[in-house]
Every structure is written in structure tokens, then in C-alpha cells.
Design a protein around this motif. Structure first.
Motif, PDB file in Angstrom:
ATOM      1  N   LEU A   1       5.917  25.998  53.684  1.00 23.13           N
ATOM      2  CA  LEU A   1       5.830  25.829  55.142  1.00 23.13           C
ATOM      3  C   LEU A   1       7.181  26.021  55.813  1.00 23.13           C
ATOM      4  N   TYR A   2       8.241  25.520  55.195  1.00 21.24           N
ATOM      5  CA  TYR A   2       9.570  25.664  55.805  1.00 21.24           C
ATOM      6  C   TYR A   2      10.015  27.120  55.796  1.00 21.24           C
ATOM      7  N   SER A   3       9.727  27.843  54.712  1.00 19.64           N
ATOM      8  CA  SER A   3      10.090  29.268  54.669  1.00 19.64           C
ATOM      9  C   SER A   3       9.308  30.057  55.716  1.00 19.64           C
ATOM     10  N   ALA A   4       8.029  29.718  55.908  1.00 21.86           N
ATOM     11  CA  ALA A   4       7.241  30.383  56.937  1.00 21.86           C
ATOM     12  C   ALA A   4       7.810  30.086  58.328  1.00 21.86           C
ATOM     13  N   TYR A   5       8.250  28.849  58.567  1.00 21.62           N
ATOM     14  CA  TYR A   5       8.845  28.494  59.853  1.00 21.62           C
ATOM     15  C   TYR A   5      10.153  29.262  60.075  1.00 21.62           C
ATOM     16  N   CYS A   6      10.965  29.383  59.024  1.00 21.25           N
ATOM     17  CA  CYS A   6      12.209  30.143  59.150  1.00 21.25           C
ATOM     18  C   CYS A   6      11.919  31.602  59.488  1.00 21.25           C
ATOM     19  N   PHE A   7      10.892  32.157  58.877  1.00 23.77           N
ATOM     20  CA  PHE A   7      10.561  33.546  59.190  1.00 23.77           C
ATOM     21  C   PHE A   7       9.992  33.672  60.603  1.00 23.77           C
ATOM     22  N   TYR A   8       9.261  32.656  61.065  1.00 24.55           N
ATOM     23  CA  TYR A   8       8.788  32.677  62.452  1.00 24.55           C
ATOM     24  C   TYR A   8       9.963  32.761  63.423  1.00 24.55           C
ATOM     25  N   GLN A   9      11.004  31.965  63.186  1.00 19.56           N
ATOM     26  CA  GLN A   9      12.179  32.023  64.050  1.00 19.56           C
ATOM     27  C   GLN A   9      12.848  33.395  63.969  1.00 19.56           C
ATOM     28  N   THR A  10      12.902  33.951  62.756  1.00 21.28           N
ATOM     29  CA  THR A  10      13.483  35.283  62.600  1.00 21.28           C
ATOM     30  C   THR A  10      12.653  36.328  63.339  1.00 21.28           C
ATOM     31  N   SER A  11      11.327  36.215  63.282  1.00 24.72           N
ATOM     32  CA  SER A  11      10.452  37.168  63.970  1.00 24.72           C
ATOM     33  C   SER A  11      10.701  37.157  65.467  1.00 24.72           C
ATOM     34  N   GLN A  12      10.917  35.975  66.028  1.00 23.05           N
ATOM     35  CA  GLN A  12      11.164  35.905  67.465  1.00 23.05           C
ATOM     36  C   GLN A  12      12.515  36.523  67.834  1.00 23.05           C
ATOM     37  N   ARG A  13      13.504  36.384  66.943  1.00 21.61           N
ATOM     38  CA  ARG A  13      14.800  37.028  67.194  1.00 21.61           C
ATOM     39  C   ARG A  13      14.713  38.542  67.038  1.00 21.61           C
TER      40      ARG A  13
ATOM     41  N   MET B   1      -7.736  34.631  62.060  1.00 22.17           N
ATOM     42  CA  MET B   1      -6.415  34.176  61.632  1.00 22.17           C
ATOM     43  C   MET B   1      -5.415  35.330  61.589  1.00 22.17           C
ATOM     44  N   VAL B   2      -5.838  36.489  61.089  1.00 21.47           N
ATOM     45  CA  VAL B   2      -4.934  37.648  61.052  1.00 21.47           C
ATOM     46  C   VAL B   2      -4.541  38.056  62.473  1.00 21.47           C
ATOM     47  N   GLU B   3      -5.535  38.147  63.353  1.00 19.43           N
ATOM     48  CA  GLU B   3      -5.249  38.588  64.714  1.00 19.43           C
ATOM     49  C   GLU B   3      -4.398  37.569  65.477  1.00 19.43           C
ATOM     50  N   PHE B   4      -4.595  36.287  65.208  1.00 20.61           N
ATOM     51  CA  PHE B   4      -3.823  35.258  65.918  1.00 20.61           C
ATOM     52  C   PHE B   4      -2.389  35.204  65.412  1.00 20.61           C
ATOM     53  N   PHE B   5      -2.200  35.098  64.109  1.00 16.21           N
ATOM     54  CA  PHE B   5      -0.847  34.918  63.585  1.00 16.21           C
ATOM     55  C   PHE B   5      -0.013  36.196  63.679  1.00 16.21           C
ATOM     56  N   SER B   6      -0.657  37.366  63.793  1.00 15.12           N
ATOM     57  CA  SER B   6       0.121  38.592  63.969  1.00 15.12           C
ATOM     58  C   SER B   6       0.756  38.676  65.354  1.00 15.12           C
ATOM     59  N   LEU B   7       0.417  37.737  66.250  1.00 14.98           N
ATOM     60  CA  LEU B   7       1.068  37.656  67.559  1.00 14.98           C
ATOM     61  C   LEU B   7       2.417  36.955  67.487  1.00 14.98           C
ATOM     62  N   PHE B   8       2.659  36.214  66.412  1.00 17.63           N
ATOM     63  CA  PHE B   8       3.880  35.409  66.315  1.00 17.63           C
ATOM     64  C   PHE B   8       4.724  35.767  65.091  1.00 17.63           C
ATOM     65  N   LEU B   9       4.123  36.361  64.073  1.00 17.95           N
ATOM     66  CA  LEU B   9       4.825  36.707  62.839  1.00 17.95           C
ATOM     67  C   LEU B   9       4.728  38.215  62.633  1.00 17.95           C
ATOM     68  N   TYR B  10       5.858  38.850  62.258  1.00 19.39           N
ATOM     69  CA  TYR B  10       5.895  40.308  62.144  1.00 19.39           C
ATOM     70  C   TYR B  10       6.383  40.745  60.759  1.00 19.39           C
TER      71      TYR B  10
ATOM     72  N   SER C   1      18.391  35.288  56.089  1.00 20.81           N
ATOM     73  CA  SER C   1      18.702  34.228  55.123  1.00 20.81           C
ATOM     74  C   SER C   1      17.673  34.257  53.998  1.00 20.81           C
ATOM     75  N   LEU C   2      17.991  33.602  52.893  1.00 22.78           N
ATOM     76  CA  LEU C   2      17.065  33.569  51.769  1.00 22.78           C
ATOM     77  C   LEU C   2      15.764  32.880  52.160  1.00 22.78           C
ATOM     78  N   TRP C   3      15.853  31.819  52.970  1.00 26.35           N
ATOM     79  CA  TRP C   3      14.636  31.132  53.405  1.00 26.35           C
ATOM     80  C   TRP C   3      13.747  32.060  54.246  1.00 26.35           C
ATOM     81  N   SER C   4      14.338  32.812  55.161  1.00 23.13           N
ATOM     82  CA  SER C   4      13.557  33.722  55.989  1.00 23.13           C
ATOM     83  C   SER C   4      12.966  34.848  55.156  1.00 23.13           C
ATOM     84  N   LEU C   5      13.743  35.348  54.199  1.00 27.51           N
ATOM     85  CA  LEU C   5      13.252  36.426  53.339  1.00 27.51           C
ATOM     86  C   LEU C   5      12.089  35.941  52.477  1.00 27.51           C
ATOM     87  N   ALA C   6      12.222  34.723  51.932  1.00 24.81           N
ATOM     88  CA  ALA C   6      11.120  34.150  51.153  1.00 24.81           C
ATOM     89  C   ALA C   6       9.908  33.900  52.031  1.00 24.81           C
ATOM     90  N   GLY C   7      10.161  33.440  53.274  1.00 28.87           N
ATOM     91  CA  GLY C   7       9.046  33.230  54.200  1.00 28.87           C
ATOM     92  C   GLY C   7       8.343  34.525  54.544  1.00 28.87           C
TER      93      GLY C   7
END
Length: 561
Positions: A72-84, A323-332, A347-353
């Protein structure tokens, strides 16, 4: 060699997972014995009550908690990276006219379009759904209203009407040249299959694949100029070749159709093969169903539909699509996997996420695709829809191979792995080892996925790591030591899998470099702790989850549901 000795496929012991494998031989079904594949058997796993009394229960739960938090933490880190990354991708799309992300009208959200396969199916869903619905209407019309209106109709005529509907739908999808090409391949394998010599079957398959590699005939048979037209013809051809090999091998072992002795029987057998090859719900993508299983499961036209099973699969498909259509709006993740510069800066956390999210999207995509075609299979009287397992709780990649694409797994086991083990080297009494037999299966998978460099790394690494996993889980009895030894094997399997999901060697290389080459010893130990937690806690989850997976297949995938 006994059947239990031969049931290890790609370095996996079935008793470790509480899984009953399909038997190689078929038998005539009875009321007490399911007709195919996953027949019920007492599960050798410890009962839930026994696990609750285990002195290591707290340790299992702690490891499951650590692994869940890491995911969950790696997915959250990647979410932040996706927004950047969002402004970067929008600018890139404007300059280079590449639609990585698209705007939603009236909403400040953007959708990831990096998964071209998902985009293809969304474009064609109306056409595919319409043809599938027409097929269901024809089948049940033949069994119901037409028969009552015109009196009793010969069942053979009913079968021909449904077959004609199947082939007409296939014509609409791939065009007349593609349909004739598939009929030619079916005829070739039918003739070779009558010889009942598997070596000739595989020789024909080899030369056809060799010819397709040097002379890509599909590009001359495409009706239309769209990328999806090429994708659809190529995908349907791959699955048709799979079914062709399945028919020829099953007919060599123990045919459940008509035994050919006269011209009339020959024609009846060929019609049955055509029904199998052009059965519309399983014509496009899968899940693959063996020929003998199709003969057993192909219910009479008047048989009632298992609506409970159909609704369950339908709900799974709708949930996966949403779920695919919803989460593809926030994660890339699909756009990020092609961005070499950003992968190096993550970061390694974002890459793992990113890798974890890729795996989840991949699983949901095939739940939607396999489930959609399985849903129409159920409506057409064949209860066959093995959905992929969740990749988040698979702590051994041998179980991933068994349960993600179960139809392909059964095909490889029955038609390649077991026959090779039974084969003796010419002029000797030496049998081919399971190691070489599993290598042949992975070579088939390499060819199945189009023979790219990153596919070779993925397949080769998985073959080696699964052999190591087999040694660990067969020789080591202590649970903690077993999980500790499996942790680096699980890391190597995950990294190689990122080459496959990342569609290039770069993604897997970046993960490997961050985990081992460019990391401190403390961080490496931290990674090992996380994967130790995945291995140790996954053992408990396996005992709880896998019997449910197997029980669902016992109920819904046998002929007598």
C-alpha cells in the motif's frame, strides 16, 4: 513413473499448495466423478482450525501486515509520482502528438492510455458484444422457438445452424481471407491428427510457426488498416493453433468424439472439430479449453444455463472494468514504464509501486477479458471461466503460472510436459528429465509472447528461479528457513516479471539496479525483510485462499455442475 511423480509442472509440487492437477487421461464421467480436470479431492492443506491454533499465528499475521503495508505504501508513493508526472506527459503529448493521457471533458482528470491492448478492446467492445449476443440468441433460438415453430428438427441440423452462425461472426471480425486461413490451418491439423502421432503434430506446429516468422502471412490477410485488425487476426490465430494442437494430441490419446472408420464418421468428426475451433466465446482470446474437455462440456442446446455462475462471473467483469477505468484516472503506470528518464529518477518505493500497480492492472484486465468471454461461454452451455488470481498474495511464482492463465497451464502440462517426460531418448532407456521438459514449456511460452529480448529474460529467469523454488520447498521443512531462502528467489522472479509487464528490459533493470547495485547494505536487508514477510505470511494466506480457488473450479468447471 506414477502420475503423482509426473504432476510437478515447472518446478511445483501440487501437495504444497493443496492443488489437484488435471489427470492426463480422461474417463467417462459418472454422477460421482467430474468429467474433467480439477476433480474434487480431500485437500491435504491443514484445516483453518488447525492454523488458528498454530503457535506461529502471531508471526504469520505480523508478516502479512508488514507485506500489506509495503504494498500500500509503494502504491501511494507511485500515486504521488504520477501526479508530479502529469504536466510532463501532457506537454509531451502536445508536442509529439502521442496520446499518453487524455482529458475528461468538464473534469480536471486525465486517463492513462499506455495499455494499447485495453484500448483496442474498448474500441471494439460494441461489435464483439453484439456478435456474442447474436450467437447466444441463435443457439437458444434453435433449441427453443424455432424447434417449436417448425416441429422437431434434427439435432445435427441444429448444430450446423449454430456452427454457421459462429463462422459468420468470425467472418465479420477477421474478414473472409482470415477465415479461409483459419479453415486451412484447421484442415491441416485435422489430417495430421488422424495419424495419432504427436511428433507429427508438433512438427507441423513448428514449421507453421517458422513460416509465420519468415513470411508473416497475416499482414496480407487483414481486412482494414487499423492496428486492432492486425492484433485481432494475430491473437485469434495463436489461439486457433493452440486448439489445433490440443485436438490432435487429445485425439492421439483418447478421442471422445467419433472414432473415424467410415466417410460419414470422418465428416462428423470434422464438424465436431470445426465446432471446437470456431466456438465464438473462446475464439478471440481465451481462456483456452482442451478438445476433450470441450466435447464433455459442450452441453445439448436445451440444457439450462447456470445463472448463478453466470451472474458471479458477470459481476466480477463489471467490477474489474470499473476499477481499471477509475484508477487509471489517478495512476499512470503504463505511460511511466516507457519513460526511461523518469524511471531513473524515481525512488525505489515509487518504482516498486509502479510495478505493483502494473501487476494489479494486468490482473484486472484479464479478469475482465477472460471473464467476458467466459460469461458468454456459460450462456452457451459451457461452464468454463477460470479467472486469474490476485497477484498481490502470490508468494511463489510457480503458483502464478498455475493459476493466472489456467487454460494455458493445463495445455502445456497435458500436451507438452507430461508427454516429454514419458518419452525416451532414441536408442537408450533414458527418459527426458522434468527439468528439460519444463524448459520446453518455457520455450513455448517465449514463442507465444512473440520472441522479444525482454520476454527471453522473463522466461529464462522464471525457469531458473522456479527450479530453485522447487528445491527449497521440497528439501527444507522449517517454515522460517524456507521463507528466508525463498525471499531472494521471489525478488528475482518479481524483477524478471517487471521486464514482461514493463514491455522492455529497462524497467526490470532499473529495479535490479535500485535493489542491489545502487543500494546500501541496510536497504538491501530491508528489502529482504519485506520479501521474507511475503514468503512467510503468504504461506498462511495460501492455506486459506487456495482451497477456495480450487473449490470454485471443482464446482463450476466440471461437466456436471
Amino acid at each position: 513413473m506414477t502420475h503423482s511423480e509426473m504432476s510437478d509442472f515447472i518446478a511445483e509440487s501440487p501437495n504444497d499448495a493443496g492443488i489437484r492437477f488435471p489427470s492426463h487421461e480422461y474417463s467417462i464421467p459418472s454422477k460421482t466423478q467430474p468429467a474433467y480436470a480439477d476433480s474434487p479431492s480431500p485437500c491435504p492443506c491443514p484445516s483453518t482450525a488447525k492454523w488458528r491454533k498454530s503457535p506461529m499465528m502471531e508471526e504469520y499475521l505480523l508478516c502479512m501486515g508488514i507485506w500489506s503495508w509495503a504494498l500500500l505504501y509503494s502504491a501511494y508513493c507511485f500515486y504521488q509520482t504520477s501526479q508530479r508526472l502529469l504536466p510532463r506527459y501532457l506537454d509531451y503529448s502536445d508536442v509529439h502528438r502521442v496520446d499518453w493521457l487524455s482529458d475528461l471533458e468538464g473534469i480536471d482528470l486525465h486517463r492513462d492510455h499506455g495499455d494499447t491492448e485495453w484500448t483496442f478492446w474498448k474500441i471494439s467492445i460494441v461489435k464483439v458484444f453484439t456478435l456474442q449476443s447474436l450467437r447466444v440468441a441463435v443457439r437458444h433460438g434453435v433449441a427453443g422457438r424455432w424447434s417449436s415453430t417448425f416441429g422437431t428438427v434434427n439435432p445435427a441440423i441444429n448444430r450446423l445452424i449454430v456452427l454457421a452462425a459462429d463462422m459468420a461472426c468470425c467472418w465479420c471480425l477477421i474478414g473472409l481471407p482470415g477465415l479461409l486461413y483459419h479453415l486451412l490451418l484447421t484442415g491441416l491439423f485435422f489430417v495430421v491428427g488422424l495419424s495419432k502421432r504427436k511428433i507429427l503434430v508438433w512438427a507441423l506446429a513448428f514449421f507453421i510457426e517458422l513460416g509465420r516468422y519468415f513470411v508473416p502471412v497475416e499482414q496480407y490477410l487483414i481486412v482494414g488498416d487499423g492496428i486492432f485488425d492486425r492484433y485481432l487476426l494475430g491473437m485469434t490465430t495463436y489461439y486457433l493453433l493452440l486448439r489445433s494442437i490440443s485436438f490432435a494430441c487429445d485425439y492421439s490419446d483418447q478421442p471422445l468424439g467419433t472414432t473415424v472408420g467410415t466417410e460419414e464418421q470422418l465428416l462428423e468428426q470434422f464438424v465436431l472439430v470445426l465446432e471446437y475451433q470456431f466456438f465464438l466465446p473462446l475464439y478471440f482470446l481465451g481462456p483456452h479449453l482442451d478438445y476433450n474437455a470441450f466435447c464433455l462440456k459442450n452441453a445439448p442446446s436445451g440444457r439450462a444455463i447456470d445463472w448463478r455462475f453466470a451472474v458471479r462471473i458477470g459481476v466480477s467483469v463489471v467490477a474489474a472494468v470499473l476499477m481499471v477505468e477509475f484508477f487509471s484516472l489517478f495512476l499512470y503506470p503504463f505511460s511511466a514504464r516507457y519513460d526511461r528518464e523518469m524511471l531513473e529518477r524515481m525512488s525505489l518505493w515509487s518504482l516498486a509501486g509502479c510495478g505493483y500497480v502494473l501487476g494489479q492492472f494486468f490482473q484486472l484486465k484479464y479478469i475482465a477479458l477472460f471473464g467476458m468471454f467466459g460469461f458468454f461461454s456459460i450462456l452457451n452451455g459451457i461452464n468454463w471461466s477460470p479467472l486469474p488470481v490476485c497477484v498481490a498474495w502470490v508468494h511463489r511464482y510457480s503458483l502464478m503460472w498455475q493459476h493466472f492463465d489456467h487454460g494455458l497451464y493445463v495445455f502445456l502440462k497435458r500436451n507438452l510436459h507430461i508427454p516429454l517426460i514419458r518419452t525416451r531418448i532414441p536408442f537408450t532407456h533414458i527418459s527426458i528429465s522434468p527439468v528439460l521438459s519444463s524448459f520446453a514449456c518455457y520455450a513455448f511460452v517465449f514463442n507465444w509472447h512473440a520472441r522479444h529480448n525482454h520476454i527471453a529474460i522473463w522466461v529464462g529467469t522464471n525457469w531458473i528461479t522456479l527450479l530453485l523454488e522447487k528445491i527449497i520447498y521440497s528439501k527444507v521443512q522449517d517454515e522460517r528457513l524456507r521463507a528466508l531462502l525463498n525471499a531472494p528467489v521471489l525478488i528475482a522472479s518479481m524483477v524478471s516479471n517487471m521486464c514482461f509487464l514493463g514491455d522492455s528490459t529497462n524497467f526490470g533493470w532499473q529495479l535490479l539496479k535500485r535493489i542491489l547495485l545502487g543500494n546500501t547494505l541496510i536497504n538491501v536487508l530491508g528489502v529482504l525483510i519485506f520479501f521474507y514477510s511475503a514468503s512467510f505470511g503468504g504461506a498462511l494466506l495460501q492455506q486459506w485462499k487456495y482451497p477456495k480457488v480450487q473449490r470454485a473450479r471443482n464446482i463450476h468447471h466440471s461437466v456436471f455442475c
